[in-house]
Design a protein around this motif. Structure first.
Motif, PDB file in Angstrom:
ATOM      1  N   TYR A 168      74.122  18.720  85.509  1.00  0.00           N
ATOM      2  CA  TYR A 168      75.530  19.004  85.240  1.00  0.00           C
ATOM      3  C   TYR A 168      76.215  19.474  86.517  1.00  0.00           C
ATOM      4  CZ  TYR A 168      74.742  18.766  80.191  1.00  0.00           C
ATOM      5  OH  TYR A 168      74.439  18.342  78.931  1.00  0.00           O
ATOM      6  N   GLU A 169      77.440  19.008  86.709  1.00  0.00           N
ATOM      7  CA  GLU A 169      78.220  19.480  87.846  1.00  0.00           C
ATOM      8  C   GLU A 169      78.746  20.879  87.564  1.00  0.00           C
ATOM      9  OE1 GLU A 169      80.299  16.013  90.223  1.00  0.00           O
ATOM     10  OE2 GLU A 169      80.935  15.991  88.129  1.00  0.00           O
ATOM     11  N   THR A 170      78.921  21.635  88.607  1.00  0.00           N
ATOM     12  CA  THR A 170      79.428  23.001  88.467  1.00  0.00           C
ATOM     13  C   THR A 170      80.726  23.156  89.238  1.00  0.00           C
ATOM     14  OG1 THR A 170      78.155  23.791  90.360  1.00  0.00           O
ATOM     15  CG2 THR A 170      77.118  23.945  88.189  1.00  0.00           C
ATOM     16  N   MET A 171      81.483  24.126  88.819  1.00  0.00           N
ATOM     17  CA  MET A 171      82.744  24.442  89.478  1.00  0.00           C
ATOM     18  C   MET A 171      82.728  25.918  89.831  1.00  0.00           C
ATOM     19  SD  MET A 171      86.652  24.078  87.991  1.00  0.00           S
ATOM     20  CE  MET A 171      86.478  25.414  86.788  1.00  0.00           C
ATOM     21  N   GLN A 172      82.982  26.225  91.077  1.00  0.00           N
ATOM     22  CA  GLN A 172      83.053  27.627  91.460  1.00  0.00           C
ATOM     23  C   GLN A 172      84.218  28.280  90.741  1.00  0.00           C
ATOM     24  OE1 GLN A 172      83.497  28.381  95.610  1.00  0.00           O
ATOM     25  NE2 GLN A 172      83.507  30.603  95.378  1.00  0.00           N
ATOM     26  N   ASP A 173      83.929  29.329  90.022  1.00  0.00           N
ATOM     27  CA  ASP A 173      84.952  29.994  89.218  1.00  0.00           C
ATOM     28  C   ASP A 173      85.749  30.957  90.095  1.00  0.00           C
ATOM     29  OD1 ASP A 173      86.479  30.888  87.167  1.00  0.00           O
ATOM     30  OD2 ASP A 173      84.926  32.105  86.227  1.00  0.00           O
ATOM     31  N   VAL A 174      86.738  30.403  90.786  1.00  0.00           N
ATOM     32  CA  VAL A 174      87.577  31.222  91.655  1.00  0.00           C
ATOM     33  C   VAL A 174      88.558  32.017  90.794  1.00  0.00           C
ATOM     34  CG1 VAL A 174      89.222  31.193  93.549  1.00  0.00           C
ATOM     35  CG2 VAL A 174      87.393  29.499  93.463  1.00  0.00           C
ATOM     36  N   ARG A 175      88.569  33.298  90.978  1.00  0.00           N
ATOM     37  CA  ARG A 175      89.445  34.140  90.169  1.00  0.00           C
ATOM     38  C   ARG A 175      90.906  33.858  90.482  1.00  0.00           C
ATOM     39  NH1 ARG A 175      88.798  40.163  90.420  1.00  0.00           N
ATOM     40  NH2 ARG A 175      90.426  39.959  88.848  1.00  0.00           N
ATOM     41  N   VAL A 176      91.658  33.675  89.416  1.00  0.00           N
ATOM     42  CA  VAL A 176      93.087  33.406  89.542  1.00  0.00           C
ATOM     43  C   VAL A 176      93.846  34.403  88.676  1.00  0.00           C
ATOM     44  CG1 VAL A 176      94.921  31.725  89.112  1.00  0.00           C
ATOM     45  CG2 VAL A 176      92.711  30.952  89.977  1.00  0.00           C
ATOM     46  N   ALA A 177      94.922  34.930  89.208  1.00  0.00           N
ATOM     47  CA  ALA A 177      95.803  35.819  88.441  1.00  0.00           C
ATOM     48  C   ALA A 177      97.176  35.153  88.346  1.00  0.00           C
ATOM     49  CB  ALA A 177      95.913  37.187  89.107  1.00  0.00           C
ATOM     50  N   VAL A 178      97.648  34.972  87.132  1.00  0.00           N
ATOM     51  CA  VAL A 178      98.916  34.285  86.906  1.00  0.00           C
ATOM     52  C   VAL A 178      99.814  35.145  86.020  1.00  0.00           C
ATOM     53  CG1 VAL A 178     100.030  32.139  86.188  1.00  0.00           C
ATOM     54  CG2 VAL A 178      97.643  32.108  86.924  1.00  0.00           C
ATOM     55  N   VAL A 179     101.073  35.235  86.394  1.00  0.00           N
ATOM     56  CA  VAL A 179     102.072  35.889  85.548  1.00  0.00           C
ATOM     57  C   VAL A 179     103.054  34.816  85.075  1.00  0.00           C
ATOM     58  CG1 VAL A 179     103.878  37.632  85.364  1.00  0.00           C
ATOM     59  CG2 VAL A 179     101.875  38.060  86.811  1.00  0.00           C
ATOM     60  N   TYR A 180     103.129  34.645  83.781  1.00  0.00           N
ATOM     61  CA  TYR A 180     104.100  33.719  83.201  1.00  0.00           C
ATOM     62  C   TYR A 180     105.341  34.512  82.814  1.00  0.00           C
ATOM     63  CZ  TYR A 180     100.490  30.175  83.134  1.00  0.00           C
ATOM     64  OH  TYR A 180      99.529  29.266  83.514  1.00  0.00           O
ATOM     65  N   CYS A 181     106.443  34.207  83.482  1.00  0.00           N
ATOM     66  CA  CYS A 181     107.701  34.909  83.241  1.00  0.00           C
ATOM     67  C   CYS A 181     108.568  34.051  82.322  1.00  0.00           C
ATOM     68  CB  CYS A 181     108.425  35.186  84.556  1.00  0.00           C
ATOM     69  SG  CYS A 181     107.483  36.193  85.724  1.00  0.00           S
ATOM     70  N   ILE A 182     108.768  34.504  81.106  1.00  0.00           N
ATOM     71  CA  ILE A 182     109.503  33.723  80.130  1.00  0.00           C
ATOM     72  C   ILE A 182     110.923  34.244  79.978  1.00  0.00           C
ATOM     73  CG2 ILE A 182     108.487  35.119  78.278  1.00  0.00           C
ATOM     74  CD1 ILE A 182     108.803  32.684  76.448  1.00  0.00           C
ATOM     75  N   ASP A 183     111.868  33.346  80.100  1.00  0.00           N
ATOM     76  CA  ASP A 183     113.294  33.645  80.016  1.00  0.00           C
ATOM     77  C   ASP A 183     113.656  34.016  78.572  1.00  0.00           C
ATOM     78  OD1 ASP A 183     116.038  33.681  80.133  1.00  0.00           O
ATOM     79  OD2 ASP A 183     116.255  31.699  81.038  1.00  0.00           O
ATOM     80  N   LEU A 184     114.238  35.203  78.398  1.00  0.00           N
ATOM     81  CA  LEU A 184     114.665  35.652  77.073  1.00  0.00           C
ATOM     82  C   LEU A 184     116.191  35.713  76.969  1.00  0.00           C
ATOM     83  CD1 LEU A 184     112.094  38.541  76.401  1.00  0.00           C
ATOM     84  CD2 LEU A 184     111.943  36.140  75.724  1.00  0.00           C
ATOM     85  N   SER A 185     116.880  35.001  77.843  1.00  0.00           N
ATOM     86  CA  SER A 185     118.343  34.964  77.764  1.00  0.00           C
ATOM     87  C   SER A 185     118.769  34.274  76.477  1.00  0.00           C
ATOM     88  CB  SER A 185     118.918  34.229  78.978  1.00  0.00           C
ATOM     89  OG  SER A 185     118.476  32.891  79.017  1.00  0.00           O
ATOM     90  N   SER A 186     120.006  34.474  76.089  1.00  0.00           N
ATOM     91  CA  SER A 186     120.474  34.037  74.773  1.00  0.00           C
ATOM     92  C   SER A 186     120.399  32.529  74.569  1.00  0.00           C
ATOM     93  CB  SER A 186     121.915  34.513  74.549  1.00  0.00           C
ATOM     94  OG  SER A 186     122.765  34.062  75.595  1.00  0.00           O
TER      95      SER A 186
END
Length: 465
Positions: A208-226
């Motif tokens: 099986y192929e492997t993928m290096q699990d590089v840590r990623v931090a993501v912030v999803y900013c969701i628009d709450l305007s009217s």
């Protein structure tokens, strides 16, 4: 008399506990047969749809919605039978057939709780998982080679795809079915007799192929305007409902397949706030008229998101802005800036939320607005164009975030493609990406973007070795 009372007391002590236990056993047995799997799946799907509504229904309203779904199912079953002379009449509430209201049954099974935010942790994870499953099926998840059954070594994710085995590699990664198939194919090609045990050569091995699990931090900013409450041109969900559904499935994707990553949610209007994962379904837009929080302040989202990411030790950090329009607000950090704007446009509007507004938002929206990033907000909405000052300050803020090695990408969920012009300009300064999409496709777009980003980060990490 005392003897008689003693006897009654003895009978009460022995009889009622047994009777209660028997009732509990009968109730438990009845609960097990109350809701067939297909019925439960349909109810959970309804719960997910109701939870995503702009106005979260009460438990009583939820019961009515569930009863409506069950009534539709019963009607469809009766119509499919269509037996001549059969009599069908109103059977009352479907829940009565199962011994108790549907909401009560789902509470007993742990999917709901008696609260205004009625999804339990079990219900949140179960329904979010079903949404994720639906999205992944649409994406043909096999193309991404993901499964959650293998985890070899520290920071290594095993994929479904395989390659030729190389001596010295971890033997635990051996793809046994594929290796045996290679042996059979080789022997058949050579004309050798197939017999057990098979004569396996090292050349037959695949791993099986492997993928290096590089840590990623993501912030999803969701628009709450009217404007996010507007319905899309496609489908029956509003923009905010479609975005919440996408974030819900994305959060479960992160937990299920990439637990070492960090995914955060920020909701923003004129000000921004961190959003707890379990509150994703209950996000709602800011009401226009009562205050001025319904404006769109990219700067507020960038400042809060960057503060959150700077506390995270991940190698790769990223902000994804989910919005339906250009910025219409920004912070005023210096009094001189306000004076300059007023000298040029005397009727300009500025806003600072009072304590009552902050408390109301915290109570009704479960959001603690970030006023540490800025309190005085300059408001200026212009149809199909961005105020020059707001546009400039927003781009300056984006550049600051980019200088901290934080990537910024933007997803526009609007039918007005003219609004994409400003976003493209901003992304050009920070070397980011911008997408203009149909709101109905946001769940597939967010998941695809996240998975593709993971692949790119892995390639970068490998190239560093």
């Amino acid at each position: 008399m005392d003897s008689h009372n003693k006897a009654l007391g003895s009978k009460k002590f022995l009889y009622f506990p047994l009777d209660k236990e028997g009732q509990e056993q009968m109730q438990q047995s009845r609960d097990e047969r109350e809701l067939p799997r297909d019925v439960l799946d349909k109810l959970l799907k309804t719960l997910g749809r109701e939870a995503l509504r702009e106005k979260t229904p009460s438990l009583q309203e939820l019961e009515q919605a569930l009863q409506g779904i069950m009534s539709q199912q019963e009607q469809q079953e009766q119509e499919s039978k269509q037996q001549p002379g059969s009599q069908t009449g109103s059977k009352g509430n479907i829940g009565d057939d199962f011994g108790m209201p549907l909401v009560r049954q789902l509470i007993n099974k742990g999917y709901l709780k008696d609260s205004p935010k009625w999804l339990s942790t079990k219900g949140f994870n179960m329904i979010g998982g079903k949404i994720l499953s639906d999205v992944m099926k649409a994406l043909k998840a096999g193309e991404y080679g993901m499964h959650e059954t293998h985890d070899i070594g520290s920071g290594s994710v095993v994929l479904d795809t395989s390659k030729k085995y190389e001596p010295g590699d971890d033997i635990r990664l051996l793809n046994v079915p594929k290796s045996l198939l290679n042996t059979v194919q080789r022997m058949s090609k050579d004309g050798s007799e197939l017999k057990v045990p098979l004569q396996i050569n090292v050349e037959d091995f695949e791993e099986y192929e492997t993928m290096q699990d590089v840590r990623v931090a993501v912030v999803y900013c969701i628009d709450l305007s009217s404007t996010m409450r507007y319905s899309s041109m496609y489908g029956d969900m509003s923009r905010i409902e479609a975005a919440k559904r996408a974030l819900w499935s994305l959060y479960l994707l992160n937990r299920k397949f990439f637990p070492s990553d960090s995914v955060y949610i920020v909701g923003f209007g004129a000000l921004a706030s961190k959003v707890a994962s379990n509150d994703i379904p209950y996000l709602k837009t800011f009401e226009p008229g009562s205050d001025f929080l319904h404006y769109t302040n990219y700067q507020a989202a960038f400042r809060l998101a960057s503060k959150m990411l700077q506390k995270n030790g991940a190698l790769n950090k990223r902000i994804v802005l989910v919005t339906d329009g250009h910025p219409s607000a920004c912070f005023i950090d210096e009094k001189s800036e306000q004076d300059k704007i007023l000298s040029q446009r005397p009727y300009s509007h500025f806003y600072t939320p009072d304590r009552q507004t902050l408390d109301t938002v915290k109570h009704e929206n479960s959001m603690s607005l970030d006023i540490a990033s800025g309190e005085l907000v300059y408001l200026c909405y212009r149809y199909r164009q961005v105020d020059q000052y707001i546009g400039e300050r927003t781009i300056v803020e984006a550049k600051k975030v980019h200088s901290l090695n934080i990537d910024i990408d933007t997803i526009m969920i609007s039918e007005e493609d003219s609004l994409l012009g400003y976003v493209n300009e901003m992304e050009k300064y920070v070397k980011g990406r911008s997408y203009y999409i149909n709101p109905a496709d946001i769940d597939r777009v967010l998941l695809t973007d996240y998975l593709n980003s993971k692949k790119q980060k892995t390639i970068r990490a490998r190239s560093q070795w």
